[in-house]
Enzyme design. Sequence first.
Site, PDB file in Angstrom:
ATOM      1  N   CYS A   1      13.911 -39.876  -0.661  1.00  0.00           N
ATOM      2  CA  CYS A   1      13.706 -40.611   0.575  1.00  0.00           C
ATOM      3  C   CYS A   1      12.258 -40.414   1.038  1.00  0.00           C
ATOM      4  O   CYS A   1      11.715 -39.337   0.868  1.00  0.00           O
ATOM      5  CB  CYS A   1      14.665 -40.109   1.664  1.00  0.00           C
ATOM      6  SG  CYS A   1      16.320 -40.788   1.516  1.00  0.00           S
TER       7      CYS A   1
ATOM      8  N   GLY B   1      18.262 -41.413   9.495  1.00  0.00           N
ATOM      9  CA  GLY B   1      17.100 -41.852   8.728  1.00  0.00           C
ATOM     10  C   GLY B   1      17.524 -42.541   7.449  1.00  0.00           C
ATOM     11  O   GLY B   1      18.583 -43.171   7.389  1.00  0.00           O
ATOM     12  N   CYS B   2      16.721 -42.406   6.420  1.00  0.00           N
ATOM     13  CA  CYS B   2      17.000 -43.024   5.114  1.00  0.00           C
ATOM     14  C   CYS B   2      18.408 -42.662   4.659  1.00  0.00           C
ATOM     15  O   CYS B   2      18.754 -41.487   4.543  1.00  0.00           O
ATOM     16  CB  CYS B   2      15.976 -42.551   4.093  1.00  0.00           C
ATOM     17  SG  CYS B   2      16.340 -43.039   2.395  1.00  0.00           S
ATOM     18  N   PHE B   3      19.231 -43.672   4.383  1.00  0.00           N
ATOM     19  CA  PHE B   3      20.635 -43.368   4.080  1.00  0.00           C
ATOM     20  C   PHE B   3      20.862 -42.787   2.698  1.00  0.00           C
ATOM     21  O   PHE B   3      21.916 -42.235   2.420  1.00  0.00           O
ATOM     22  CB  PHE B   3      21.564 -44.554   4.354  1.00  0.00           C
ATOM     23  CG  PHE B   3      21.216 -45.885   3.735  1.00  0.00           C
ATOM     24  CD1 PHE B   3      20.377 -46.022   2.652  1.00  0.00           C
ATOM     25  CD2 PHE B   3      21.781 -47.051   4.264  1.00  0.00           C
ATOM     26  CE1 PHE B   3      20.099 -47.252   2.077  1.00  0.00           C
ATOM     27  CE2 PHE B   3      21.515 -48.302   3.703  1.00  0.00           C
ATOM     28  CZ  PHE B   3      20.676 -48.400   2.618  1.00  0.00           C
ATOM     29  N   TRP B   4      19.874 -42.852   1.820  1.00  0.00           N
ATOM     30  CA  TRP B   4      20.038 -42.225   0.508  1.00  0.00           C
ATOM     31  C   TRP B   4      20.212 -40.715   0.641  1.00  0.00           C
ATOM     32  O   TRP B   4      21.099 -40.126   0.041  1.00  0.00           O
ATOM     33  CB  TRP B   4      18.832 -42.497  -0.383  1.00  0.00           C
ATOM     34  CG  TRP B   4      18.573 -43.927  -0.705  1.00  0.00           C
ATOM     35  CD1 TRP B   4      19.429 -44.972  -0.589  1.00  0.00           C
ATOM     36  CD2 TRP B   4      17.345 -44.464  -1.198  1.00  0.00           C
ATOM     37  NE1 TRP B   4      18.822 -46.136  -0.978  1.00  0.00           N
ATOM     38  CE2 TRP B   4      17.538 -45.863  -1.367  1.00  0.00           C
ATOM     39  CE3 TRP B   4      16.106 -43.915  -1.513  1.00  0.00           C
ATOM     40  CZ2 TRP B   4      16.532 -46.699  -1.839  1.00  0.00           C
ATOM     41  CZ3 TRP B   4      15.094 -44.747  -1.983  1.00  0.00           C
ATOM     42  CH2 TRP B   4      15.305 -46.126  -2.146  1.00  0.00           C
TER      43      TRP B   4
END
Length: 203
Positions: free
Chosen positions: A203, A56-59
Amino acid sequence: ITSPLAQAAAQYASTREPFPPTLDASSIQLIRADTAAPNDNDTSSCTATVASFAGGCFWGIQQAYDDEPGVLATCVGYTQGDTVYPSYAEVCSEETGHTEACLVVFDPAKVSYARLAEVMFGRIDDPTMLNRVGKDRGTQYRTGLYAHSDEQLGLAKEAYDKENRMWRTSGRTVMTEVKRADLFWPAEEEHQRYLAKNKNGRC
Protein backbone atom coordinates in the site's frame (compact mmCIF):
# COMPACT_ATOMS: atom_id res chain seq x y z
CA ILE A 1 -16.56 -11.88 -8.11
CA THR A 2 -15.62 -15.35 -6.85
CA SER A 3 -15.83 -14.97 -3.06
CA PRO A 4 -19.22 -15.95 -1.56
CA LEU A 5 -18.86 -13.03 0.86
CA ALA A 6 -18.40 -10.63 -2.04
CA GLN A 7 -21.33 -12.23 -3.85
CA ALA A 8 -23.53 -11.87 -0.78
CA ALA A 9 -22.50 -8.23 -0.35
CA ALA A 10 -23.27 -7.53 -4.00
CA GLN A 11 -26.67 -9.17 -3.65
CA TYR A 12 -27.62 -6.97 -0.71
CA ALA A 13 -26.30 -3.86 -2.44
CA SER A 14 -28.31 -4.64 -5.57
CA THR A 15 -31.48 -4.59 -3.46
CA ARG A 16 -30.33 -1.37 -1.74
CA GLU A 17 -30.08 -3.07 1.65
CA PRO A 18 -27.09 -2.80 4.02
CA PHE A 19 -25.32 -6.06 4.79
CA PRO A 20 -26.99 -7.72 7.84
CA PRO A 21 -25.17 -7.73 11.19
CA THR A 22 -25.12 -11.53 11.51
CA LEU A 23 -25.08 -14.59 9.25
CA ASP A 24 -26.77 -17.96 9.59
CA ALA A 25 -24.80 -21.20 9.93
CA SER A 26 -25.14 -22.24 6.27
CA SER A 27 -23.83 -18.89 5.08
CA ILE A 28 -20.90 -19.14 7.49
CA GLN A 29 -19.96 -22.58 6.20
CA LEU A 30 -20.12 -21.47 2.57
CA ILE A 31 -18.01 -18.37 3.15
CA ARG A 32 -15.52 -20.16 5.37
CA ALA A 33 -15.03 -23.07 3.00
CA ASP A 34 -14.28 -20.78 0.07
CA THR A 35 -12.04 -18.20 1.71
CA ALA A 36 -9.98 -20.71 3.67
CA ALA A 37 -8.53 -18.15 6.03
CA PRO A 38 -5.85 -19.84 8.18
CA ASN A 39 -7.18 -19.02 11.62
CA ASP A 40 -10.40 -20.91 12.38
CA ASN A 41 -11.36 -24.13 10.65
CA ASP A 42 -14.29 -25.12 12.87
CA THR A 43 -17.41 -23.02 12.28
CA SER A 44 -19.91 -25.66 13.35
CA SER A 45 -20.89 -23.84 16.53
CA CYS A 46 -19.91 -20.23 15.89
CA THR A 47 -22.13 -17.20 15.40
CA ALA A 48 -20.72 -14.93 12.73
CA THR A 49 -20.96 -11.17 13.03
CA VAL A 50 -20.28 -8.62 10.31
CA ALA A 51 -18.38 -5.34 10.67
CA SER A 52 -17.09 -2.68 8.27
CA PHE A 53 -13.86 -0.74 8.68
CA ALA A 54 -12.12 1.90 6.57
CA GLY A 55 -8.44 2.33 7.33
CA GLY A 56 -6.88 3.80 4.22
CA CYS A 57 -5.74 1.58 1.35
CA PHE A 58 -7.96 -1.50 1.54
CA TRP A 59 -5.23 -3.89 0.42
CA GLY A 60 -3.32 -3.53 3.65
CA ILE A 61 -6.23 -3.57 6.05
CA GLN A 62 -7.64 -6.71 4.41
CA GLN A 63 -4.36 -8.52 4.93
CA ALA A 64 -4.29 -7.39 8.57
CA TYR A 65 -7.77 -8.80 9.18
CA ASP A 66 -7.03 -12.02 7.30
CA ASP A 67 -4.14 -12.56 9.74
CA GLU A 68 -6.28 -11.90 12.83
CA PRO A 69 -7.46 -15.03 14.74
CA GLY A 70 -11.24 -15.19 14.89
CA VAL A 71 -11.78 -13.55 11.50
CA LEU A 72 -13.64 -15.92 9.17
CA ALA A 73 -13.73 -13.96 5.92
CA THR A 74 -13.03 -10.54 4.43
CA CYS A 75 -14.01 -8.59 1.34
CA VAL A 76 -12.74 -5.20 0.22
CA GLY A 77 -15.01 -2.68 -1.44
CA TYR A 78 -16.58 0.74 -1.37
CA THR A 79 -19.08 2.18 1.10
CA GLN A 80 -20.70 5.35 2.45
CA GLY A 81 -21.06 6.81 -1.06
CA ASP A 82 -23.77 8.23 -3.29
CA THR A 83 -23.65 6.21 -6.51
CA VAL A 84 -24.45 2.60 -7.42
CA TYR A 85 -22.01 0.01 -8.77
CA PRO A 86 -18.96 2.26 -8.31
CA SER A 87 -15.69 1.25 -9.95
CA TYR A 88 -12.22 1.71 -8.49
CA ALA A 89 -11.49 4.48 -10.97
CA GLU A 90 -14.73 6.27 -10.12
CA VAL A 91 -14.06 6.07 -6.40
CA CYS A 92 -10.53 7.38 -6.89
CA SER A 93 -11.96 10.35 -8.77
CA GLU A 94 -13.51 11.45 -5.43
CA GLU A 95 -16.81 12.09 -7.22
CA THR A 96 -18.81 9.17 -5.79
CA GLY A 97 -18.35 9.89 -2.08
CA HIS A 98 -17.24 6.33 -1.29
CA THR A 99 -14.37 5.29 0.93
CA GLU A 100 -12.26 2.16 0.52
CA ALA A 101 -13.34 -0.31 3.20
CA CYS A 102 -13.11 -3.89 4.37
CA LEU A 103 -16.14 -6.01 5.23
CA VAL A 104 -15.17 -8.45 7.99
CA VAL A 105 -17.00 -11.59 9.08
CA PHE A 106 -15.81 -12.71 12.50
CA ASP A 107 -16.61 -15.02 15.42
CA PRO A 108 -17.29 -12.75 18.44
CA ALA A 109 -16.46 -15.64 20.77
CA LYS A 110 -12.87 -15.56 19.48
CA VAL A 111 -12.23 -11.93 18.64
CA SER A 112 -13.97 -8.82 19.96
CA TYR A 113 -15.13 -5.79 18.02
CA ALA A 114 -12.81 -3.72 20.21
CA ARG A 115 -9.86 -5.81 19.05
CA LEU A 116 -10.86 -5.41 15.39
CA ALA A 117 -11.04 -1.64 15.89
CA GLU A 118 -7.53 -1.77 17.37
CA VAL A 119 -6.34 -3.58 14.24
CA MET A 120 -7.77 -0.78 12.11
CA PHE A 121 -6.26 2.01 14.17
CA GLY A 122 -2.98 0.11 14.16
CA ARG A 123 -2.92 0.52 10.38
CA ILE A 124 -3.32 4.29 10.59
CA ASP A 125 -0.18 6.22 11.48
CA ASP A 126 -2.07 9.43 12.27
CA PRO A 127 -5.88 9.23 12.56
CA THR A 128 -6.09 12.98 13.20
CA MET A 129 -5.44 13.60 9.51
CA LEU A 130 -8.58 14.02 7.39
CA ASN A 131 -8.77 12.10 4.11
CA ARG A 132 -5.19 10.91 4.45
CA VAL A 133 -3.43 7.72 5.56
CA GLY A 134 0.31 7.69 5.04
CA LYS A 135 1.06 8.94 1.54
CA ASP A 136 -2.46 8.20 0.30
CA ARG A 137 -4.67 11.27 0.08
CA GLY A 138 -8.28 11.76 -0.98
CA THR A 139 -11.80 11.28 0.33
CA GLN A 140 -11.61 7.60 -0.59
CA TYR A 141 -8.94 7.22 2.12
CA ARG A 142 -10.98 8.69 4.97
CA THR A 143 -11.16 6.35 7.92
CA GLY A 144 -14.31 5.01 9.51
CA LEU A 145 -16.01 2.58 11.87
CA TYR A 146 -19.29 1.67 10.18
CA ALA A 147 -21.77 -0.14 12.41
CA HIS A 148 -24.26 -2.79 11.28
CA SER A 149 -26.39 -2.72 14.45
CA ASP A 150 -27.26 -0.52 17.43
CA GLU A 151 -25.01 -2.60 19.66
CA GLN A 152 -22.12 -2.29 17.24
CA LEU A 153 -22.62 1.46 16.97
CA GLY A 154 -22.12 1.70 20.72
CA LEU A 155 -18.95 -0.40 20.50
CA ALA A 156 -17.67 1.74 17.63
CA LYS A 157 -18.18 4.90 19.68
CA GLU A 158 -16.30 3.32 22.58
CA ALA A 159 -13.42 2.38 20.28
CA TYR A 160 -13.32 5.88 18.84
CA ASP A 161 -13.37 7.48 22.30
CA LYS A 162 -10.51 5.26 23.47
CA GLU A 163 -8.35 6.25 20.49
CA ASN A 164 -9.36 9.89 20.68
CA ARG A 165 -8.39 10.17 24.36
CA MET A 166 -4.82 9.22 23.49
CA TRP A 167 -4.57 11.91 20.82
CA ARG A 168 -6.32 14.57 22.87
CA THR A 169 -3.35 14.64 25.25
CA SER A 170 -1.46 16.37 22.43
CA GLY A 171 -4.39 18.65 21.59
CA ARG A 172 -5.47 16.75 18.47
CA THR A 173 -8.76 15.09 17.49
CA VAL A 174 -9.23 11.78 15.69
CA MET A 175 -10.99 12.30 12.37
CA THR A 176 -12.28 8.74 11.98
CA GLU A 177 -15.99 8.58 11.13
CA VAL A 178 -18.38 6.63 13.35
CA LYS A 179 -21.56 6.00 11.41
CA ARG A 180 -24.12 3.36 10.54
CA ALA A 181 -22.98 1.16 7.69
CA ASP A 182 -24.35 2.13 4.31
CA LEU A 183 -24.43 -0.06 1.21
CA PHE A 184 -21.22 -2.00 0.65
CA TRP A 185 -20.17 -2.53 -2.96
CA PRO A 186 -17.50 -5.23 -3.43
CA ALA A 187 -14.39 -4.08 -5.25
CA GLU A 188 -13.22 -5.67 -8.47
CA GLU A 189 -11.73 -9.17 -8.18
CA GLU A 190 -8.20 -7.87 -8.81
CA HIS A 191 -8.37 -5.98 -5.51
CA GLN A 192 -9.53 -8.91 -3.39
CA ARG A 193 -6.58 -10.18 -1.29
CA TYR A 194 -4.29 -8.15 -3.50
CA LEU A 195 -1.24 -8.41 -1.26
CA ALA A 196 -1.65 -12.18 -0.87
CA LYS A 197 -1.69 -12.55 -4.65
CA ASN A 198 1.08 -10.01 -5.28
CA LYS A 199 3.96 -10.75 -2.96
CA ASN A 200 5.86 -7.62 -4.00
CA GLY A 201 2.80 -5.39 -3.72
CA ARG A 202 2.34 -2.82 -0.99
CA CYS A 203 0.00 0.00 0.00
